[in-house]
Design an enzyme around this catalytic site. Structure first.
Site, PDB file in Angstrom:
ATOM      1  N   ASP A  61     -41.644 -47.976  45.303  1.00 55.33           N
ATOM      2  CA  ASP A  61     -40.267 -48.167  45.763  1.00 55.33           C
ATOM      3  C   ASP A  61     -39.351 -48.682  44.659  1.00 55.33           C
ATOM      4  OD1 ASP A  61     -41.348 -47.569  48.230  1.00 55.33           O
ATOM      5  OD2 ASP A  61     -40.561 -49.358  49.230  1.00 55.33           O
TER       6      ASP A  61
ATOM      7  N   HIS B 137     -44.243 -51.134  43.761  1.00 56.58           N
ATOM      8  CA  HIS B 137     -42.873 -51.026  43.242  1.00 56.58           C
ATOM      9  C   HIS B 137     -42.880 -50.631  41.765  1.00 56.58           C
ATOM     10  CE1 HIS B 137     -42.432 -53.469  46.840  1.00 56.58           C
ATOM     11  NE2 HIS B 137     -41.174 -53.074  46.892  1.00 56.58           N
TER      12      HIS B 137
HETATM   13 ZN   LIG Z   1     -37.354 -51.563  48.341  1.00 55.53          ZN
END
Ligand SMILES: [Zn+2]
Length: 198
Positions: free
Chosen positions: A21, A166
């Site tokens: 992400d 992430h």
């Molecule tokens: Zn996020």
């Protein structure tokens, strides 16, 4: 297109889907792409539109490497209280940014920032995107150190898990290093890296 939130990797048994992400983020995304290529892993990148506009060339690299794309909103806002109309405008704007970077891009998934889904799943589904959740998050946003991330990944993985990681939103060098270390260990334990089931 279903509006239920998908959190399952494709295939049976020891399968796992890696999802990343908050990118694209040149420093860490490009190194991550090298790691994924080395380990022959196809992943999902959930992109923020503002980041896409700043770094379209990185999106082109992600697509060229065969990874799948998701929409993670324009500016990583908490959409919990947003109306369907406001959500739709943001999601469309994000997809337009992605398609300016890669005109042929297919945006398969949507993930709400912070997992604050609100009314987003139905809106995303109506726009042709599957809401994509996760079963394992390892707190790489802290970040807790690469050794700890490796431990959390190896201890936490379960058959069919979609894993939240992430590549953007800060320094994600630990996330990249953890994937590089975990991939051969899981492979040796007969895990397979697959894309999400939907
Ligand atoms: Zn996020």
């Amino acid at each position: 297109m279903g509006a239920d939130i998908l959190d399952t990797a494709r295939g049976g048994g020891r399968t796992v889907s890696l999802t990343f992400d908050d990118g694209p983020n040149p420093a860490d995304t490009l190194r991550l792409l090298t790691v994924l290529r080395r380990h022959r892993i196809a992943a999902v990148f959930l992109l923020c539109g503002g980041q896409v506009e700043a770094h379209p060339e990185v999106v082109r690299r992600i697509v060229a490497d065969g990874h799948h794309l998701g929409n993670h909103s324009m500016h990583h806002d908490d959409m919990t209280t947003w109306s369907a109309e406001r959500i739709e405008a943001d999601l469309r704007e994000t997809n337009e940014a992605i398609r300016r970077a890669v005109p042929s891009a297919r945006v398969r998934y949507f993930r709400a920032p912070y997992g604050a889904w609100g009314a987003t799943p139905a809106v995303a589904a109506a726009l042709g995107m599957r809401p994509l959740g996760w079963r394992l998050a390892v707190g790489d946003w802290e970040p807790p150190g690469t050794d700890e991330l490796v431990r959390r990944l190896l201890d936490g993985v379960t058959p069919g898990a979609v894993v939240l990681l992430h590549d953007g939103g800060g320094d994600r060098s630990q996330s990249v290093a953890a994937v590089d270390r975990v991939a051969p260990v899981l492979r040796a334990r007969r895990w397979r890296f697959t894309l999400p089931a939907g």
